[in-house]
Design a protein around this motif. Structure first.
Motif, mmCIF file in Angstrom:
data_model
loop_
_atom_site.group_PDB
_atom_site.id
_atom_site.type_symbol
_atom_site.label_atom_id
_atom_site.label_comp_id
_atom_site.label_asym_id
_atom_site.label_seq_id
_atom_site.Cartn_x
_atom_site.Cartn_y
_atom_site.Cartn_z
ATOM 1 N N GLU A 150 -6.529 -2.165 -38.746
ATOM 2 C CA GLU A 150 -5.557 -2.883 -37.634
ATOM 3 C C GLU A 150 -4.709 -2.394 -36.847
ATOM 4 O O GLU A 150 -3.705 -2.511 -36.768
ATOM 5 C CB GLU A 150 -4.763 -3.966 -38.808
ATOM 6 N N VAL A 151 -5.347 -1.435 -36.232
ATOM 7 C CA VAL A 151 -4.836 -0.522 -35.354
ATOM 8 C C VAL A 151 -5.632 -0.888 -33.828
ATOM 9 O O VAL A 151 -6.743 -1.031 -33.772
ATOM 10 C CB VAL A 151 -5.028 1.085 -35.495
ATOM 11 N N ASP A 152 -4.704 -0.762 -32.811
ATOM 12 C CA ASP A 152 -5.389 -1.319 -31.438
ATOM 13 C C ASP A 152 -5.643 -0.070 -30.755
ATOM 14 O O ASP A 152 -4.882 0.977 -30.582
ATOM 15 C CB ASP A 152 -4.211 -2.122 -30.336
ATOM 16 N N PHE A 153 -7.228 0.023 -30.732
ATOM 17 C CA PHE A 153 -7.710 1.271 -30.028
ATOM 18 C C PHE A 153 -7.548 1.462 -28.687
ATOM 19 O O PHE A 153 -7.588 0.365 -27.643
ATOM 20 C CB PHE A 153 -9.261 0.939 -30.114
ATOM 21 N N LYS A 197 0.524 8.944 -29.467
ATOM 22 C CA LYS A 197 0.937 7.328 -29.624
ATOM 23 C C LYS A 197 -0.082 6.641 -30.769
ATOM 24 O O LYS A 197 -1.438 7.112 -30.514
ATOM 25 C CB LYS A 197 1.145 6.583 -28.622
ATOM 26 N N ARG A 198 0.316 5.987 -31.595
ATOM 27 C CA ARG A 198 -0.688 5.238 -32.421
ATOM 28 C C ARG A 198 -1.721 4.453 -31.627
ATOM 29 O O ARG A 198 -1.465 3.986 -30.700
ATOM 30 C CB ARG A 198 0.111 4.087 -33.189
ATOM 31 N N GLY A 199 -3.069 4.666 -32.059
ATOM 32 C CA GLY A 199 -4.095 4.069 -31.664
ATOM 33 C C GLY A 199 -4.827 4.721 -30.463
ATOM 34 O O GLY A 199 -5.975 4.471 -30.060
ATOM 35 N N VAL A 213 -14.735 5.797 -34.229
ATOM 36 C CA VAL A 213 -13.384 5.641 -34.360
ATOM 37 C C VAL A 213 -12.734 4.447 -33.819
ATOM 38 O O VAL A 213 -11.798 3.733 -34.577
ATOM 39 C CB VAL A 213 -12.771 6.814 -33.424
ATOM 40 N N LYS A 214 -13.309 3.709 -33.089
ATOM 41 C CA LYS A 214 -12.979 2.352 -32.562
ATOM 42 C C LYS A 214 -13.241 1.455 -34.031
ATOM 43 O O LYS A 214 -12.080 0.509 -34.314
ATOM 44 C CB LYS A 214 -13.654 1.905 -31.332
ATOM 45 N N GLU A 215 -14.078 1.586 -34.506
ATOM 46 C CA GLU A 215 -14.339 0.526 -35.770
ATOM 47 C C GLU A 215 -13.417 0.737 -36.921
ATOM 48 O O GLU A 215 -12.929 -0.025 -37.568
ATOM 49 C CB GLU A 215 -16.009 0.761 -36.188
#
Length: 421
Positions: A351-354, A206-208, A343-345
């Motif tokens: 504009e992806v929710d980590f 899944k994305r993020g 990766v979180k940064e």
């Protein structure tokens, strides 16, 4: 965000999945199937055409390549890794990918087998992908998004970096592996030749999602021995090893201890193969748990069932063999928090929710981490893998490319300026 870039990830993916790269768990060679190299040769050729001069395929089926850094800073060498093989669970021959543009949320009926229906009811993640372009197979094969989505993402990253020299980054290494699906993906990898400090596999869903924890895994072989006799004169003599093995399997709990009855952080014991004759029956197991210390407890419980089974058949015996397969990458990655922080940064910039995640399985990164290359996993969008209902969102793959572009820049920004000579 990446602007004014014509992503190539979807067109690459549609090409790659038509190449049959299924691996074989029963082969005694490496790679397990020569056809995996068919895709690897294509990748080497494409990389060289981009200008990645050192791209090469070795005799083991590994693709190595380097995108040289363009910064004045001292930056760790980062590797991006994906596997070219597809799972033996479902046919990978003659894959016919279909793009369902602007997915409207309705059931996707796969044309070559209308009984194969991909629905939001069974695949809840699709609710978040309404409006995306969804790629599926045609109904008689898997798609191969696991892990050709990852391969295509890395290839598009390479294309972006080569065509956008203004993006600052350190040396980037590319590694494509064979045989990941049969648990041998990094068996012959040359880490010295690779020359990376940290790595990321592109093999998530899944994305993020950012996966820095996997199962620890052992394999177990339980062998039961019986006594053969002519069946016409067998009374009081014959002991059927297959019946002993059947009793043993019947002793396994029906509502726990197995993959079909566990979830989240629960471990399991899973019989995956059985063969036998009257004299000898062999049962292969995989043992999984996030807590490595639990593996021995699971094995002890399993061996108790073997003892119980042989105890019911006078003259029968058994052997119990355990072997290490891979270990929870968290045990290594906890010492390198910056890998996840960067990766979180990068996801924030994209504009992806980590979302930090744990995988109920393993990746090449599991073994690479313990071989000296700390290597968590980043999302690709691949879903329902190993099945005819496998699918991937084009927009998820594009967003993963964007995350990687931002990630290499984050690593560069955190680097130290080299002294002026």
């Amino acid at each position: 965000m990446i602007s004014d870039y014509d992503f190539s990830v979807a067109s690459r993916f549609l090409k790659y999945v038509t190449v049959d790269t299924q691996s074989d768990p029963n082969a005694d060679r490496f790679p397990s199937t020569e056809k995996q190299k068919d895709l690897s040769r294509i990748l080497v050729n494409e990389l060289q055409q981009m200008g990645v001069a050192d791209a090469q395929l070795d005799e083991h089926g590994y693709v190595y390549a380097t995108i040289p850094g363009n910064t004045d800073k001292k930056v760790p060498v980062i590797c991006f890794c994906s596997h070219v093989d597809t799972a033996p669970d479902c046919s990978g021959t003659g894959v016919k990918p279909i793009v369902h543009k602007n997915f409207d949320g309705k059931d996707i009926v796969l044309p070559d087998d209308p009984s194969q229906v991909i629905s939001i009811r069974q695949h809840s993640y699709l609710k978040k992908r309404i409006g995306d372009d969804i790629i599926t197979a045609s109904g008689t094969t898997l798609l191969g998004a696991d892990d050709k989505a990852g391969v295509a993402i890395i290839m598009d990253l390479a294309n972006y970096l080569v065509t956008h020299p203004e993006v600052k980054h350190g040396d980037i290494k590319i590694l494509f592996t064979p045989d990941e699906e049969v648990g041998r993906g990094v068996e012959e990898v040359d880490l010295k030749k690779l020359g990376a400090d940290f790595g990321y596999t592109l093999d998530g869903g899944k994305r993020g999602t950012y996966t820095d924890e996997t199962f620890s895994a052992n394999g177990v072989t339980v062998t039961f021995f019986g006594i053969s006799a002519h069946p016409g004169y067998a009374k009081g003599k014959l002991v059927n090893a297959m019946k002993v093995a059947g009793t043993f399997l019947d002793l396994l709990p029906k509502d726990s201890f197995s993959p079909e009855n566990t979830e989240e952080r629960e471990g399991f014991v899973h019989p995956v193969q059985m063969e036998g004759t009257v004299e000898k029956a062999v049962v292969q197991f995989i043992i999984r748990d996030f807590d490595t210390s639990m593996l021995k407890l699971h094995e002890k419980r399993l061996e108790q069932f073997a003892k119980q089974a042989t105890g019911r058949y006078d003259g029968s015996t058994y052997t119990f063999e355990s072997r290490e397969q891979y270990r929870n990458m968290k045990d290594v990655l906890k010492d390198y928090p910056q890998i996840g922080e960067y990766v979180k940064e990068a996801m924030k910039r994209s504009e992806v929710d980590f979302r930090q995640d744990s995988a109920r399985g393993g990746t090449d990164g599991s073994r690479l981490s313990f071989m000296g290359l700390p290597c968590p996993d980043i999302f690709t969008g691949e879903m329902a893998f190993h099945s005819k209902q496998e699918y991937v969102s084009v927009q998820d793959m594009q967003k993963s490319v964007e995350v990687l572009v931002n990630l290499v820049q984050v690593w560069e920004e955190k680097g130290e300026l080299l002294p002026v000579v």
